[in-house]
Scaffold this motif. Structure first.
Motif, PDB file in Angstrom:
ATOM      1  N   ILE A 146     107.853 -10.652  32.776  1.00  0.00           N
ATOM      2  CA  ILE A 146     107.693  -9.471  33.635  1.00  0.00           C
ATOM      3  C   ILE A 146     108.248  -8.232  32.943  1.00  0.00           C
ATOM      4  CG2 ILE A 146     108.430  -8.413  35.810  1.00  0.00           C
ATOM      5  CD1 ILE A 146     108.216 -11.246  37.020  1.00  0.00           C
ATOM      6  N   LEU A 147     109.407  -8.363  32.328  1.00  0.00           N
ATOM      7  CA  LEU A 147     109.985  -7.219  31.618  1.00  0.00           C
ATOM      8  C   LEU A 147     109.115  -6.787  30.443  1.00  0.00           C
ATOM      9  CD1 LEU A 147     113.770  -8.135  31.766  1.00  0.00           C
ATOM     10  CD2 LEU A 147     112.591  -6.279  32.980  1.00  0.00           C
ATOM     11  N   ALA A 148     108.494  -7.738  29.765  1.00  0.00           N
ATOM     12  CA  ALA A 148     107.576  -7.390  28.671  1.00  0.00           C
ATOM     13  C   ALA A 148     106.393  -6.589  29.213  1.00  0.00           C
ATOM     14  CB  ALA A 148     107.091  -8.652  27.968  1.00  0.00           C
ATOM     15  N   ALA A 149     105.836  -7.009  30.344  1.00  0.00           N
ATOM     16  CA  ALA A 149     104.732  -6.262  30.969  1.00  0.00           C
ATOM     17  C   ALA A 149     105.206  -4.883  31.410  1.00  0.00           C
ATOM     18  CB  ALA A 149     104.168  -7.050  32.147  1.00  0.00           C
ATOM     19  N   ALA A 150     106.417  -4.800  31.943  1.00  0.00           N
ATOM     20  CA  ALA A 150     106.971  -3.519  32.397  1.00  0.00           C
ATOM     21  C   ALA A 150     107.156  -2.558  31.223  1.00  0.00           C
ATOM     22  CB  ALA A 150     108.295  -3.747  33.123  1.00  0.00           C
ATOM     23  N   ARG A 151     107.637  -3.079  30.098  1.00  0.00           N
ATOM     24  CA  ARG A 151     107.794  -2.228  28.902  1.00  0.00           C
ATOM     25  C   ARG A 151     106.437  -1.747  28.401  1.00  0.00           C
ATOM     26  NH1 ARG A 151     111.510  -6.248  27.705  1.00  0.00           N
ATOM     27  NH2 ARG A 151     110.047  -7.302  26.314  1.00  0.00           N
ATOM     28  N   ALA A 152     105.489  -2.662  28.341  1.00  0.00           N
ATOM     29  CA  ALA A 152     104.172  -2.325  27.798  1.00  0.00           C
ATOM     30  C   ALA A 152     103.421  -1.337  28.683  1.00  0.00           C
ATOM     31  CB  ALA A 152     103.344  -3.596  27.616  1.00  0.00           C
ATOM     32  N   GLN A 153     103.490  -1.526  29.986  1.00  0.00           N
ATOM     33  CA  GLN A 153     102.693  -0.700  30.901  1.00  0.00           C
ATOM     34  C   GLN A 153     103.373   0.596  31.314  1.00  0.00           C
ATOM     35  OE1 GLN A 153     101.311  -2.890  34.339  1.00  0.00           O
ATOM     36  NE2 GLN A 153     101.005  -4.722  33.108  1.00  0.00           N
ATOM     37  N   GLN A 154     104.684   0.523  31.575  1.00  0.00           N
ATOM     38  CA  GLN A 154     105.370   1.663  32.187  1.00  0.00           C
ATOM     39  C   GLN A 154     106.567   2.176  31.384  1.00  0.00           C
ATOM     40  OE1 GLN A 154     104.313   3.118  34.986  1.00  0.00           O
ATOM     41  NE2 GLN A 154     102.722   1.645  35.481  1.00  0.00           N
ATOM     42  N   GLY A 155     106.927   1.471  30.320  1.00  0.00           N
ATOM     43  CA  GLY A 155     108.098   1.869  29.552  1.00  0.00           C
ATOM     44  C   GLY A 155     109.411   1.559  30.270  1.00  0.00           C
ATOM     45  N   LEU A 156     109.387   0.602  31.180  1.00  0.00           N
ATOM     46  CA  LEU A 156     110.580   0.247  31.943  1.00  0.00           C
ATOM     47  C   LEU A 156     111.364  -0.843  31.219  1.00  0.00           C
ATOM     48  CD1 LEU A 156     108.937   0.070  35.496  1.00  0.00           C
ATOM     49  CD2 LEU A 156     110.015   2.032  34.393  1.00  0.00           C
ATOM     50  N   LEU A 157     112.688  -0.809  31.374  1.00  0.00           N
ATOM     51  CA  LEU A 157     113.537  -1.738  30.648  1.00  0.00           C
ATOM     52  C   LEU A 157     114.270  -2.737  31.539  1.00  0.00           C
ATOM     53  CD1 LEU A 157     115.113   0.796  28.139  1.00  0.00           C
ATOM     54  CD2 LEU A 157     113.200  -0.760  27.746  1.00  0.00           C
ATOM     55  N   ARG A 158     114.429  -2.401  32.815  1.00  0.00           N
ATOM     56  CA  ARG A 158     115.238  -3.245  33.710  1.00  0.00           C
ATOM     57  C   ARG A 158     114.470  -3.583  34.987  1.00  0.00           C
ATOM     58  NH1 ARG A 158     118.097   1.316  33.140  1.00  0.00           N
ATOM     59  NH2 ARG A 158     118.146   1.583  35.402  1.00  0.00           N
ATOM     60  N   LEU A 159     114.849  -4.696  35.595  1.00  0.00           N
ATOM     61  CA  LEU A 159     114.214  -5.114  36.856  1.00  0.00           C
ATOM     62  C   LEU A 159     114.425  -4.094  37.967  1.00  0.00           C
ATOM     63  CD1 LEU A 159     114.849  -8.954  37.184  1.00  0.00           C
ATOM     64  CD2 LEU A 159     112.668  -7.793  36.947  1.00  0.00           C
ATOM     65  N   ASP A 160     115.587  -3.446  37.992  1.00  0.00           N
ATOM     66  CA  ASP A 160     115.847  -2.498  39.083  1.00  0.00           C
ATOM     67  C   ASP A 160     114.958  -1.255  38.993  1.00  0.00           C
ATOM     68  OD1 ASP A 160     117.100  -1.309  36.911  1.00  0.00           O
ATOM     69  OD2 ASP A 160     118.960  -0.883  37.981  1.00  0.00           O
ATOM     70  N   GLN A 161     114.228  -1.085  37.893  1.00  0.00           N
ATOM     71  CA  GLN A 161     113.268   0.011  37.758  1.00  0.00           C
ATOM     72  C   GLN A 161     111.882  -0.384  38.278  1.00  0.00           C
ATOM     73  OE1 GLN A 161     113.891   0.347  33.479  1.00  0.00           O
ATOM     74  NE2 GLN A 161     114.637   2.449  33.798  1.00  0.00           N
ATOM     75  N   ILE A 162     111.728  -1.651  38.649  1.00  0.00           N
ATOM     76  CA  ILE A 162     110.438  -2.172  39.116  1.00  0.00           C
ATOM     77  C   ILE A 162     110.459  -2.285  40.629  1.00  0.00           C
ATOM     78  CG2 ILE A 162     108.842  -4.127  39.034  1.00  0.00           C
ATOM     79  CD1 ILE A 162     110.036  -4.810  36.275  1.00  0.00           C
ATOM     80  N   ASP A 163     109.534  -1.598  41.280  1.00  0.00           N
ATOM     81  CA  ASP A 163     109.402  -1.732  42.728  1.00  0.00           C
ATOM     82  C   ASP A 163     108.685  -3.051  43.034  1.00  0.00           C
ATOM     83  OD1 ASP A 163     109.910  -0.884  45.296  1.00  0.00           O
ATOM     84  OD2 ASP A 163     108.198   0.474  45.409  1.00  0.00           O
ATOM     85  N   TYR A 164     107.534  -3.255  42.389  1.00  0.00           N
ATOM     86  CA  TYR A 164     106.773  -4.494  42.547  1.00  0.00           C
ATOM     87  C   TYR A 164     106.175  -4.915  41.215  1.00  0.00           C
ATOM     88  CZ  TYR A 164     106.950  -3.915  47.591  1.00  0.00           C
ATOM     89  OH  TYR A 164     107.381  -3.807  48.876  1.00  0.00           O
ATOM     90  N   ALA A 165     106.179  -6.208  40.977  1.00  0.00           N
ATOM     91  CA  ALA A 165     105.420  -6.811  39.879  1.00  0.00           C
ATOM     92  C   ALA A 165     104.497  -7.823  40.533  1.00  0.00           C
ATOM     93  CB  ALA A 165     106.343  -7.491  38.873  1.00  0.00           C
ATOM     94  N   ILE A 166     103.210  -7.701  40.249  1.00  0.00           N
ATOM     95  CA  ILE A 166     102.205  -8.519  40.930  1.00  0.00           C
ATOM     96  C   ILE A 166     101.375  -9.275  39.908  1.00  0.00           C
ATOM     97  CG2 ILE A 166     100.209  -8.460  42.492  1.00  0.00           C
ATOM     98  CD1 ILE A 166     101.420  -5.715  43.486  1.00  0.00           C
ATOM     99  N   LEU A 167     101.291 -10.599  40.101  1.00  0.00           N
ATOM    100  CA  LEU A 167     100.399 -11.422  39.288  1.00  0.00           C
ATOM    101  C   LEU A 167      99.013 -11.302  39.901  1.00  0.00           C
ATOM    102  CD1 LEU A 167      99.916 -13.473  37.019  1.00  0.00           C
ATOM    103  CD2 LEU A 167     100.522 -15.273  38.651  1.00  0.00           C
ATOM    104  N   GLU A 168      98.110 -10.662  39.176  1.00  0.00           N
ATOM    105  CA  GLU A 168      96.760 -10.417  39.688  1.00  0.00           C
ATOM    106  C   GLU A 168      95.908 -11.670  39.573  1.00  0.00           C
ATOM    107  OE1 GLU A 168      96.204  -7.778  41.287  1.00  0.00           O
ATOM    108  OE2 GLU A 168      97.684  -6.350  40.556  1.00  0.00           O
ATOM    109  N   SER A 169      94.806 -11.684  40.289  1.00  0.00           N
ATOM    110  CA  SER A 169      93.877 -12.815  40.242  1.00  0.00           C
ATOM    111  C   SER A 169      93.347 -13.048  38.838  1.00  0.00           C
ATOM    112  CB  SER A 169      92.697 -12.573  41.188  1.00  0.00           C
ATOM    113  OG  SER A 169      93.162 -12.462  42.511  1.00  0.00           O
ATOM    114  N   SER A 170      93.266 -11.996  38.050  1.00  0.00           N
ATOM    115  CA  SER A 170      92.764 -12.096  36.684  1.00  0.00           C
ATOM    116  C   SER A 170      93.781 -12.722  35.742  1.00  0.00           C
ATOM    117  CB  SER A 170      92.402 -10.710  36.169  1.00  0.00           C
ATOM    118  OG  SER A 170      93.579  -9.907  36.100  1.00  0.00           O
ATOM    119  N   GLY A 171      95.044 -12.808  36.170  1.00  0.00           N
ATOM    120  CA  GLY A 171      96.090 -13.377  35.338  1.00  0.00           C
ATOM    121  C   GLY A 171      97.023 -12.346  34.741  1.00  0.00           C
ATOM    122  N   GLY A 172      96.657 -11.072  34.835  1.00  0.00           N
ATOM    123  CA  GLY A 172      97.529 -10.022  34.320  1.00  0.00           C
ATOM    124  C   GLY A 172      98.640  -9.708  35.310  1.00  0.00           C
TER     125      GLY A 172
END
Length: 162
Positions: free
Chosen positions: A114-140
């Motif tokens: 999840i943190l790797a996806a957060a860094r790649a998509q939003q430049g976020l480094l910590r869980l507390d910077q994530i409001d929601y992380a969602i596993l999509e039907s496509s797998g992303g």
């Protein structure tokens, strides 16, 4: 007609297999996954064609598989229930910065994924910077960052336009 029935059976087995193995299977194909897909395709070829390796039989098998795929797409488009059955539904993995441990375990996803996806998509480094992380039907994994209003950093004392 035997080829059409074989193609239908193989199609259903493979769709069910990939549905059972989870969403991440197709989202991040590793070298091992690629090798497995190649082996599956070779084994499937034998089941589809049997002893008849003619171009006509191969073409009929391919046409049947493409037709079945288009029918499945149409059914998914027309029926929400069929779509959920075939594709699954999005799953919240992190809610308001808190990992949903049981869901992560069930989907075989780590906090590091999840943190790797957060860094790649939003430049976020910590869980507390994530409001929601969602596993999509496509797998992303989709990352929704915390908004300034929610993290308390927004200045609410200055009126707009001042």
């Amino acid at each position: 007609m035997d080829v059409v029935i074989r193609a239908l059976a193989i199609y259903l087995v493979i769709v069910a297999l990939f549905r059972i193995t989870g969403k991440r299977t197709m989202a991040q194909v590793t070298t091992v996954d690629l090798v497995l897909l190649l082996i599956i395709s070779e084994a499937t070829q034998q089941a589809l064609l049997g002893d008849d390796f003619s171009i006509t039989t191969a073409a009929l098998a391919i046409i049947t598989l493409v037709f079945l795929d288009r029918v499945a797409d149409l059914l998914k488009f027309r029926s929400r229930k069929v779509n959920r059955l075939i594709e699954g539904a999005p799953i919240v993995l992190v809610e308001r910065g808190q990992p949903m441990r049981e869901r992560l375990r069930k989907e075989h996803i780590s906090v590091e994924d999840i943190l790797a996806a957060a860094r790649a998509q939003q430049g976020l480094l910590r869980l507390d910077q994530i409001d929601y992380a969602i596993l999509e039907s496509s797998g992303g994994i989709s990352i929704i960052p915390v908004t300034p209003a929610r993290d308390g950093s927004a200045d609410t004392t200055t009126p707009p336009g001042a």
